[in-house]
Scaffold this active site. Structure first.
Site: not given
Length: 221
Positions: A65, A187
């Site tokens: 997000d 990540h």
């Protein structure tokens, strides 16, 4: 429902805009933006689509997000506006590019330059409330962005999907692996990168090799 989004994407996703969940999502987002500080700016909510039209998309990077700090989010995952300090994940992305491609570390963290070369920088959730990470999750955005991924998978061939971290890797189930290329790694966040799960993935040179092998222009990272 009238959604201000790039025409080729509007045509591809037209059915989504008519579904009940999207109406509920629209009402939620309007209410949130009316009552709270939210990011990105309203005009930038669909920036990922606006800068990388459906017909021109050849690489897809999936984020979770938007950044939730002031003046950071610009509607593209991992990207910040010109002149904004680079968040830690983006710093690690740029460090890997520098090592992988032998290029200089860039001054601007604005990734519009990637998007305009056909890199869709898609967050799963397109809006967020200030200082509240994940505050707009599970309101309908994920249904919409999953539909975009499924549409790309079904209607295009030879795309390269970059799935970084556990959240993004789950999106692999939406992609036809017989038609597309999927590159995965940890990540780029410091937590993951410092455990050796990010650096050295060489995704940027790998993407360009795949594109070149398929007679497509490589990305100027």
């Amino acid at each position: 429902m009238n959604v201000n989004i790039e025409p080729s994407w509007k045509a591809q996703l037209s059915e989504e805009f008519e579904k009940p969940y999207f109406s509920s999502l629209t009402n939620f987002v309007k209410s949130e933006y009316g009552q709270n500080t939210c990011y990105p700016k309203g005009k930038d909510i669909f920036s990922a689509f606006d800068h990388s039209p459906f017909d021109e998309t050849k690489v897809v990077i999936i984020g979770q997000d938007p950044y939730h700090g002031p003046n950071q989010a610009n509607g593209l995952c991992f990207s910040v506006k010109d002149g904004i300090p680079h968040p830690p994940s983006l710093v690690n992305v740029f460090k890997e590019i520098k090592t992988d491609m032998g290029t200089a570390y860039p001054k601007s963290g604005n990734l519009e330059r990637w998007a305009e070369q056909g890199v869709l920088l898609l967050n799963a959730t397109l809006t967020v409330r200030v200082h509240q990470a994940g505050s707009h999750q599970n309101k309908g955005w994920e249904i919409f962005t999953d539909a975009a991924i499924k549409t790309l998978s079904a209607k295009k061939e030879g795309l390269v999907f970059l799935l970084w971290g556990g959240f993004a890797k789950k999106k692999a189930t939406l992609i036809d692996k017989t038609k597309h290329h999927i590159l995965t790694s940890g990540h780029p966040s410091p937590l993951s990168a410092n455990r050796g799960l990010w650096f050295g993935n060489r995704h940027f040179s790998l993407v360009n090799k795949i594109l070149s092998d398929n007679r497509k222009d490589p990305i100027l990272w």
